[in-house]
Design a protein around this motif. Structure first.
Motif, PDB file in Angstrom:
ATOM      1  N   ASN A 104      -0.544   6.477   4.652  1.00  0.00           N
ATOM      2  CA  ASN A 104      -0.023   7.036   3.494  1.00  0.00           C
ATOM      3  C   ASN A 104      -0.715   8.533   3.127  1.00  0.00           C
ATOM      4  OD1 ASN A 104       1.808   5.206   1.885  1.00  0.00           O
ATOM      5  ND2 ASN A 104       0.386   3.705   2.750  1.00  0.00           N
ATOM      6  N   VAL A 105      -2.000   8.829   3.485  1.00  0.00           N
ATOM      7  CA  VAL A 105      -2.531  10.118   3.275  1.00  0.00           C
ATOM      8  C   VAL A 105      -1.787  10.979   4.186  1.00  0.00           C
ATOM      9  CG1 VAL A 105      -4.514  11.503   3.478  1.00  0.00           C
ATOM     10  CG2 VAL A 105      -4.660   9.151   2.339  1.00  0.00           C
ATOM     11  N   LEU A 106      -1.665  10.763   5.590  1.00  0.00           N
ATOM     12  CA  LEU A 106      -0.934  11.477   6.455  1.00  0.00           C
ATOM     13  C   LEU A 106       0.575  11.657   6.131  1.00  0.00           C
ATOM     14  CD1 LEU A 106      -2.364  10.458   9.774  1.00  0.00           C
ATOM     15  CD2 LEU A 106      -2.869  12.573   8.415  1.00  0.00           C
ATOM     16  N   VAL A 107       1.221  10.841   5.612  1.00  0.00           N
ATOM     17  CA  VAL A 107       2.627  11.050   5.027  1.00  0.00           C
ATOM     18  C   VAL A 107       2.836  11.825   3.813  1.00  0.00           C
ATOM     19  CG1 VAL A 107       4.712   9.629   3.973  1.00  0.00           C
ATOM     20  CG2 VAL A 107       3.236   8.544   5.920  1.00  0.00           C
ATOM     21  N   ALA A 108       1.779  11.786   3.021  1.00  0.00           N
ATOM     22  CA  ALA A 108       1.944  12.556   1.945  1.00  0.00           C
ATOM     23  C   ALA A 108       1.377  14.165   2.448  1.00  0.00           C
ATOM     24  CB  ALA A 108       0.563  12.437   0.691  1.00  0.00           C
ATOM     25  N   LEU A 109       0.634  14.335   3.289  1.00  0.00           N
ATOM     26  CA  LEU A 109       0.364  15.500   3.953  1.00  0.00           C
ATOM     27  C   LEU A 109       1.768  15.899   4.679  1.00  0.00           C
ATOM     28  CD1 LEU A 109      -1.453  18.009   4.477  1.00  0.00           C
ATOM     29  CD2 LEU A 109      -2.410  16.517   6.524  1.00  0.00           C
ATOM     30  N   TRP A 110       2.301  15.152   5.302  1.00  0.00           N
ATOM     31  CA  TRP A 110       3.701  15.582   5.918  1.00  0.00           C
ATOM     32  C   TRP A 110       4.821  16.141   4.967  1.00  0.00           C
ATOM     33  CZ3 TRP A 110       8.626  13.732   6.195  1.00  0.00           C
ATOM     34  CH2 TRP A 110       9.490  13.813   7.249  1.00  0.00           C
ATOM     35  N   PHE A 111       4.804  15.322   3.882  1.00  0.00           N
ATOM     36  CA  PHE A 111       5.549  15.878   2.829  1.00  0.00           C
ATOM     37  C   PHE A 111       5.256  17.419   2.438  1.00  0.00           C
ATOM     38  CE2 PHE A 111       6.786  11.366   1.055  1.00  0.00           C
ATOM     39  CZ  PHE A 111       7.562  11.187   2.001  1.00  0.00           C
TER      40      PHE A 111
ATOM     41  N   PHE B 192      -1.117  11.511 -13.473  1.00  0.00           N
ATOM     42  CA  PHE B 192      -2.351  11.172 -13.336  1.00  0.00           C
ATOM     43  C   PHE B 192      -2.670   9.726 -13.551  1.00  0.00           C
ATOM     44  CE2 PHE B 192      -6.854  11.025 -15.024  1.00  0.00           C
ATOM     45  CZ  PHE B 192      -7.285  11.658 -13.721  1.00  0.00           C
ATOM     46  N   LEU B 193      -2.027   9.119 -14.709  1.00  0.00           N
ATOM     47  CA  LEU B 193      -2.203   7.718 -14.853  1.00  0.00           C
ATOM     48  C   LEU B 193      -1.658   6.755 -13.722  1.00  0.00           C
ATOM     49  CD1 LEU B 193      -3.378   5.279 -17.001  1.00  0.00           C
ATOM     50  CD2 LEU B 193      -1.149   5.659 -18.051  1.00  0.00           C
ATOM     51  N   GLY B 194      -0.355   7.244 -13.354  1.00  0.00           N
ATOM     52  CA  GLY B 194       0.322   6.443 -12.375  1.00  0.00           C
ATOM     53  C   GLY B 194      -0.555   6.417 -10.987  1.00  0.00           C
ATOM     54  N   THR B 195      -1.230   7.525 -10.681  1.00  0.00           N
ATOM     55  CA  THR B 195      -2.162   7.903  -9.790  1.00  0.00           C
ATOM     56  C   THR B 195      -3.347   6.642  -9.571  1.00  0.00           C
ATOM     57  OG1 THR B 195      -1.602  10.036  -9.238  1.00  0.00           O
ATOM     58  CG2 THR B 195      -3.424   9.424  -8.177  1.00  0.00           C
TER      59      THR B 195
ATOM     60  N   ILE C 149       0.777  -1.036  -0.050  1.00  0.00           N
ATOM     61  CA  ILE C 149       0.081   0.107  -0.022  1.00  0.00           C
ATOM     62  C   ILE C 149       0.878   1.071  -0.128  1.00  0.00           C
ATOM     63  CG2 ILE C 149      -1.767   1.293   1.397  1.00  0.00           C
ATOM     64  CD1 ILE C 149      -2.989  -1.065   2.069  1.00  0.00           C
ATOM     65  N   SER C 150       2.010   1.310   0.414  1.00  0.00           N
ATOM     66  CA  SER C 150       2.967   2.428   0.486  1.00  0.00           C
ATOM     67  C   SER C 150       3.267   2.710  -1.165  1.00  0.00           C
ATOM     68  CB  SER C 150       4.523   2.087   0.864  1.00  0.00           C
ATOM     69  OG  SER C 150       5.162   0.877  -0.030  1.00  0.00           O
ATOM     70  N   ASN C 151       2.935   1.863  -2.021  1.00  0.00           N
ATOM     71  CA  ASN C 151       3.004   2.592  -3.304  1.00  0.00           C
ATOM     72  C   ASN C 151       1.875   3.869  -3.588  1.00  0.00           C
ATOM     73  OD1 ASN C 151       4.779   0.729  -4.194  1.00  0.00           O
ATOM     74  ND2 ASN C 151       3.490  -1.006  -4.403  1.00  0.00           N
ATOM     75  N   LEU C 152       0.875   3.781  -2.843  1.00  0.00           N
ATOM     76  CA  LEU C 152      -0.046   4.640  -2.922  1.00  0.00           C
ATOM     77  C   LEU C 152       0.723   6.165  -2.572  1.00  0.00           C
ATOM     78  CD1 LEU C 152      -3.193   3.387  -1.248  1.00  0.00           C
ATOM     79  CD2 LEU C 152      -3.070   4.187  -3.541  1.00  0.00           C
ATOM     80  N   LEU C 153       1.726   6.175  -1.954  1.00  0.00           N
ATOM     81  CA  LEU C 153       2.133   7.550  -1.382  1.00  0.00           C
ATOM     82  C   LEU C 153       2.491   8.619  -2.742  1.00  0.00           C
ATOM     83  CD1 LEU C 153       3.240   9.073   0.747  1.00  0.00           C
ATOM     84  CD2 LEU C 153       5.296   7.945   0.548  1.00  0.00           C
TER      85      LEU C 153
ATOM     86  N   PHE D 183       0.726  13.491  -5.282  1.00  0.00           N
ATOM     87  CA  PHE D 183       0.291  14.430  -6.352  1.00  0.00           C
ATOM     88  C   PHE D 183      -0.969  15.072  -6.088  1.00  0.00           C
ATOM     89  CE2 PHE D 183      -1.727  14.230 -10.586  1.00  0.00           C
ATOM     90  CZ  PHE D 183      -0.804  15.329 -11.145  1.00  0.00           C
ATOM     91  N   ILE D 184      -1.783  14.207  -5.753  1.00  0.00           N
ATOM     92  CA  ILE D 184      -3.102  14.848  -5.361  1.00  0.00           C
ATOM     93  C   ILE D 184      -2.975  15.868  -4.631  1.00  0.00           C
ATOM     94  CG2 ILE D 184      -5.640  14.359  -4.588  1.00  0.00           C
ATOM     95  CD1 ILE D 184      -5.282  11.486  -5.479  1.00  0.00           C
ATOM     96  N   LEU D 185      -2.624  15.878  -3.462  1.00  0.00           N
ATOM     97  CA  LEU D 185      -2.225  17.055  -2.479  1.00  0.00           C
ATOM     98  C   LEU D 185      -1.470  18.137  -3.068  1.00  0.00           C
ATOM     99  CD1 LEU D 185      -1.872  15.126   0.874  1.00  0.00           C
ATOM    100  CD2 LEU D 185      -3.860  16.389   0.109  1.00  0.00           C
ATOM    101  N   ALA D 186      -0.488  17.740  -3.773  1.00  0.00           N
ATOM    102  CA  ALA D 186       0.245  19.179  -4.633  1.00  0.00           C
ATOM    103  C   ALA D 186      -0.462  19.793  -5.266  1.00  0.00           C
ATOM    104  CB  ALA D 186       1.333  18.418  -5.239  1.00  0.00           C
TER     105      ALA D 186
END
Length: 224
Positions: free
Chosen positions: A198-205, A143-146, A112-116, A121-124
């Motif tokens: 992973n959502v929180l880690v993306a927000l952390w970035f 977009f396709l990779g997401t 699931i870490s592949n979601l990061l 990208f979505i949060l950016a």
């Protein structure tokens, strides 16, 4: 001149990739170690205390040996508040991640870490750090990779699948290796918790980029 270019290539292109690969290996090893510790009865709160204690001992001398090419800004309320927010997000992401591993397995957490990248990208895009232009090949690839990563994560979360290797006797069903699995319900709960991590880690970035622009920017000029 050629030596400077090779040095810049290793510093700006090779070193980040090697660091990211090493970080992923460390994360997988840490998740596996955590699962083994919880199978022996350790609470994930205690495990996190040990992790933070070891990290503090290792990173405490780092500022005295690290290279700093610019003067840091003065400490004010804005920096302190953003640093506190960064710490809260990181702490909550680790709690969700370890709870997800407790319900599932380190394999599911790594998958699931592949979601990061997709969540980042979505949060950016939401925070206007990325421009969503489908006329650009890079944007279409992201977009396709997401979409592919999110679809794959949902498949892994909602469908555990049958065991590849069946136990030959019931005497092995109580072994520690057999307890690494989980029921279908726990598997789904663990997947959702790891997804939230992973959502929180993306927000952390995203918050880290806003807080430390000098850290992620290239301090060295590109050689001619």
């Amino acid at each position: 001149m050629a030596t400077d270019r090779r040095y810049y290539y290793c510093y700006s292109d090779v070193l980040p990739i090697v660091t990211l690969v090493a970080m992923e290996c460390v994360n997988v090893g840490l998740n596996t170690l955590y699962k083994a510790a919880t199978l022996q009865g350790m609470s994930y709160h205690v495990f996190m205390v040990y992790c933070y204690a070891v990290a503090a001992l290792i990173l405490l001398p780092a500022p005295f040996f690290s290279y700093r090419s610019s003067v840091l800004p003065p400490v004010n309320f804005s920096i302190v508040s953003k640093t506190f927010l960064l710490a809260i997000i990181g702490f909550m992401s680790q709690i969700l991640g370890y709870a997800g591993i407790m319900y599932s397995s380190p394999t599911l957490s790594s998958a699931i870490s592949n979601l990061l990248p997709g969540f980042t990208f979505i949060l950016a895009v939401i925070f206007r750090m990325e421009t969503l232009s489908f006329s650009n090949k890079g944007t279409r690839a992201k977009f396709l990779g997401t979409i592919v990563s999110i679809t794959g994560a949902f498949v892994v979360t909602l469908y555990k699948g049958p065991e590849v290797i069946q136990n030959l006797s019931s005497s092995h069903s109580h072994s520690p290796s057999a307890s690494l699995g989980s029921t279908q319900d726990n598997w789904a709960i663990g997947g959702l918790l790891c997804t939230s991590q992973n959502v929180l880690v993306a927000l952390w970035f995203i918050v880290q980029v806003q807080l430390h622009p000098l850290v992620i920017s290239r301090n060295r000029a590109r050689p001619n």
